[in-house]
Design a protein around this motif. Sequence first.
Motif, PDB file in Angstrom:
ATOM      1  N   GLN A   1       0.841  -1.215   0.000  1.00 24.88           N
ATOM      2  CA  GLN A   1       0.000   0.000   0.000  1.00 24.88           C
ATOM      3  C   GLN A   1       0.872   1.259   0.000  1.00 24.88           C
ATOM      4  O   GLN A   1       0.591   2.237  -0.697  1.00 24.88           O
ATOM      5  N   ILE A   2       1.956   1.197   0.769  1.00 26.38           N
ATOM      6  CA  ILE A   2       2.845   2.362   0.829  1.00 26.38           C
ATOM      7  C   ILE A   2       3.539   2.570  -0.514  1.00 26.38           C
ATOM      8  O   ILE A   2       3.668   3.703  -1.003  1.00 26.38           O
TER       9      ILE A   2
ATOM     10  N   GLN B   1       2.324   1.885  -3.342  1.00 28.72           N
ATOM     11  CA  GLN B   1       1.326   2.475  -4.241  1.00 28.72           C
ATOM     12  C   GLN B   1       1.179   3.981  -3.995  1.00 28.72           C
ATOM     13  O   GLN B   1       1.071   4.768  -4.940  1.00 28.72           O
ATOM     14  N   LEU B   2       1.201   4.370  -2.722  1.00 25.85           N
ATOM     15  CA  LEU B   2       1.107   5.806  -2.408  1.00 25.85           C
ATOM     16  C   LEU B   2       2.284   6.559  -3.023  1.00 25.85           C
ATOM     17  O   LEU B   2       2.134   7.648  -3.582  1.00 25.85           O
ATOM     18  N   ARG B   3       3.473   5.936  -2.953  1.00 23.13           N
ATOM     19  CA  ARG B   3       4.656   6.573  -3.557  1.00 23.13           C
ATOM     20  C   ARG B   3       4.481   6.648  -5.071  1.00 23.13           C
ATOM     21  O   ARG B   3       4.752   7.682  -5.686  1.00 23.13           O
TER      22      ARG B   3
ATOM     23  N   ASP C   1       1.794   6.781  -6.746  1.00 26.46           N
ATOM     24  CA  ASP C   1       0.768   7.787  -7.076  1.00 26.46           C
ATOM     25  C   ASP C   1       1.220   9.207  -6.733  1.00 26.46           C
ATOM     26  O   ASP C   1       0.473  10.159  -6.914  1.00 26.46           O
ATOM     27  N   ARG C   2       2.409   9.322  -6.203  1.00 25.05           N
ATOM     28  CA  ARG C   2       2.998  10.604  -5.791  1.00 25.05           C
ATOM     29  C   ARG C   2       2.114  11.336  -4.770  1.00 25.05           C
ATOM     30  O   ARG C   2       1.941  12.545  -4.820  1.00 25.05           O
ATOM     31  N   VAL C   3       1.508  10.564  -3.863  1.00 25.64           N
ATOM     32  CA  VAL C   3       0.720  11.176  -2.788  1.00 25.64           C
ATOM     33  C   VAL C   3       1.241  10.748  -1.409  1.00 25.64           C
ATOM     34  O   VAL C   3       0.560  10.887  -0.404  1.00 25.64           O
ATOM     35  N   TYR C   4       2.468  10.237  -1.400  1.00 21.12           N
ATOM     36  CA  TYR C   4       3.068   9.780  -0.141  1.00 21.12           C
ATOM     37  C   TYR C   4       3.513  11.005   0.674  1.00 21.12           C
ATOM     38  O   TYR C   4       4.121  11.932   0.130  1.00 21.12           O
ATOM     39  N   LYS C   5       3.176  10.990   1.951  1.00 23.89           N
ATOM     40  CA  LYS C   5       3.530  12.136   2.804  1.00 23.89           C
ATOM     41  C   LYS C   5       4.847  11.879   3.536  1.00 23.89           C
ATOM     42  O   LYS C   5       5.030  10.794   4.083  1.00 23.89           O
TER      43      LYS C   5
ATOM     44  N   THR D   1      -3.541  16.684  -6.994  1.00 17.55           N
ATOM     45  CA  THR D   1      -2.844  16.382  -5.742  1.00 17.55           C
ATOM     46  C   THR D   1      -1.328  16.383  -5.951  1.00 17.55           C
ATOM     47  O   THR D   1      -0.568  16.950  -5.147  1.00 17.55           O
TER      48      THR D   1
END
Length: 402
Positions: free
Chosen positions: A14-15, A17-19, A21-25, A339
Amino acid sequence: MTLNAGFRGDLEAQIAQLRADRVYKTLNYLDSPQSARVQMDGRGEVLILSSNNYLGLCDEPSVVRAGIEGLERFGAGTGSVRFICGTFTIHRELEAALARFVGTDAAMTFVAAWNANEAMTATVVQEGDVVLSDALNHASIIDSMRLAKAITKCTTGVYKHADMDDLVEKLRAAKGARRRLIWTDGVFSMEGAIAKLPQLLEIARDHDAVLIMDDSHATGVLGATGRGTAEHFGVVGEVDVITSTLGKALGGAAGGFIAGPAALCDMMIQRARPQLFSNALPPTVACSAVAAVEFIEAHPERVTTLRENSAWFRSALREAGLKPLDGETPIVPIIVGETADAIKMSGMLLDEGIFITGFGFPVVPHGTARLRCQVSAAHSRADLEYAVRAIRDVATRVGVVK
Ligand SMILES: Cc1ncc(COP(=O)(O)O)c(C=O)c1O
């Protein structure tokens, strides 16, 4: 014993995927108090326009000193839950100060406004009640209603943001309910918009509903003396229930409260699960919060400076060709759309020495990602001028302004 590899693998995927999608904080580590400028790990001094330190009280000497003295007088911990092992006198003092400040009979503190909101709905509703929420209310209100529905089988509903006709329609449909409750934010945190409080009060009266207002972004901010949204509209004492945080303008540490009739606060002691099964606010935080309230009462000019800084910043952004959302609060969002753009611009601003967080989906709807600037009374005019220049420069490079 082996660790559950499937569990860890799922989380790692999941992490990833967030990276992708360039939405990782990423977290930025600070090594100084919250102030207009902070020391950021690996970057040095950075100007910060993304904190809730609206009045600059996080490092105000009298607020810090009160916490130190509180630590020495009351110790580090509360030891247990209030009704089990005793309540500190500083909690009583703080609750009296908060009730005086926001204009209610009484107040009850919690370790966070999140907990206060969570406690509020489930403690007072029963099956047969209808609870309605503005569509843009804070996540803690949404979760509070979900929890109340699961626990009590009350009915919940959402009215369109700030749409009084939709609210009235839903209240009419709830005519047969045992009780009707309306939840609204005082200031909506992602927009910086102020609730239509006079209309909400009238509608609540007409439909025999209870109005509950989360004033977390308004306490210490709105009104001539910082008493919040009710003071802004000249209706102090008319809102049934106010919830708010100590973690923003009131010193910015932690803690929240419910303010309203004495019987409501008493019910929180009797029945609220976050009160019955969780420790109270640490005494040092309570001491700092009392000092913060006293500071604001003695220095209404801080609130004036905040208002002037916010107005100046908004109009300077407009003059620079940017399109901040209209408003009167220190929350000044600049909509950028995607985003990934908001996150990218936030990173580029950090390279210029400015910390402004970009928010995107799922915090705000798709296509409305934004840089949310938050102004503080601690900012100098030079700080704000520098920020406007840098935002315009970055927005031009990304193509958000031509
Ligand atoms: C409107 C609103 N309510 C509640 C909260 C939660 O506050 P706390 O940090 O005290 O839990 C926040 C914080 O983001 C907020 O913006």
